[in-house]
Design a protein around this motif. Structure first.
Motif: not given
Length: 329
Positions: A129-135, A238-250, A254-259
């Motif tokens: 969900t966090a990924v699809t909402e970020a997209k 848990t086995w790990g994480d999948v995170t991203m900080e997506i930096i834009g001009t405006r 922040s995506v924390d996939s398993f939060a």
């Protein structure tokens, strides 16, 4: 009523096979009509409990009237199993990484197209969900133009065939680059043009890398960096994480996939456990594959998508060997 889709599973070497199996069993109008695995003990409980035919030789499974296969073998066998399945007229959902060389992945894609069957790469993180909402937020322009992305995929060292180069094709850099790199590629709609990487074996006494940093430049000017490691201890919840900080001009996303989880403290376990309440990403993946077959449309995560993420991991190893950036394309 529409006839049920008949699906076969080839190899349970990768643990994801068990979650894909559960997903298949939960989806209406789908039947798992055969399981092939040269190691019978891996699947015996499933085949006996659910009365599913077992095949030691996957080629016997391909001779049946199944519509599609799910392949979860060791990495080095993905290409042969996919090509044989395509030649038998079966649609393919293949575990990541799609292959262990660019040449074999290109051949997998070509053979599937020549036989008129679909090839989908198993990237379940696209269904978080966090990924699809970020997209969706990116597509709405909420953070403007993307300038850079910082990602992590830090997991527990899996052991087994994953740390045998002859079966895995690589270590943590191959295993953990492809998931988040696919998400970055999906967000950006651009190809990676240059890769620079560093890696080492820092956490375990094994024959492959267990830590790495992969830096990439995209054709559209975006830069990205990804921590790909097996740095989580066995005691981690848990086995790990999948995170991203997506930096834009405006703005920044922040995506924390398993939060989506509860922390559970239990005196019997004597360590923190995570109880997830998130949507099932594996079921989303399998449904996406089967829906595309039913509707006769392109699968949502193609063989080309699998190639584009894996070629970055392979270029990372070339960069590590040369000690300098490597150009793609």
């Amino acid at each position: 009523m529409t006839a049920a889709l008949k699906v076969g599973m080839i190899s349970f070497a990768h643990g994801h096979a068990f979650s894909y199996f559960r997903a298949l069993m939960n989806i209406p109008n789908v039947e798992v009509t055969g399981i092939a695995d040269e190691v019978k003990s891996r699947v015996q409980e499933l085949t006996e409990k659910h009365s599913i035919p077992y095949y030691e030789d996957y080629r016997q499974l391909l001779e049946t009237d199944i519509d599609a296969v799910v392949i979860c073998s060791e990495n080095v066998h993905h290409a042969k199993l996919t090509i044989d399945s395509a030649n038998a007229g079966k649609h393919v959902l293949c575990e990541k990484p799609l292959g262990v060389s660019v040449e074999e992945m290109e051949e997998m894609i070509r053979v599937c197209k020549d036989n008129g069957v679909q090839l989908m790469t198993a990237f379940p993180c696209r269904y978080i969900t966090a990924v699809t909402e970020a997209k969706a937020a990116i597509e709405r322009g909420e953070i403007g133009e993307i300038l850079a992305i910082k990602g992590t995929n830090r997991g527990t060292m899996p052991g087994g065939w994953f740390i045998e180069p002859s079966l895995s094709g690589g270590g943590a850099v191959l295993d953990h680059t492809v998931h988040v790199m696919d998400l970055m590629n999906w967000f950006l709609g651009s190809r990676v043009k240059e890769v620079y990487a560093e890696a080492g074996t820092l956490f375990h006494d094994i024959a492959v890398d267990d830590a790495g940093l992969v830096h990439v430049k995209y054709e559209n000017g975006v830069v990205a960096v990804l921590d790909t490691s097996w740095s989580r201890p066995k005691s981690f919840p848990t086995w790990g994480d999948v995170t991203m900080e997506i930096i834009g001009t405006r703005g920044v996303i922040s995506v924390d996939s398993f939060a989506q989880k509860n922390e559970v403290y239990n005196d019997e376990k004597m360590k923190t456990q995570w109880s997830s309440w998130a949507d099932g990403m594996d079921e989303g993946l399998v449904r996406g594959f089967l829906d595309a077959i039913r509707d006769n449309r392109e699968v949502p995560i193609t063989g080309e998508d699998g190639l584009r993420s894996t070629e970055v991991a392979l270029a990372a190893y070339e960069s590590i060997k040369k000690g300098q950036p490597v150009k793609l394309g």
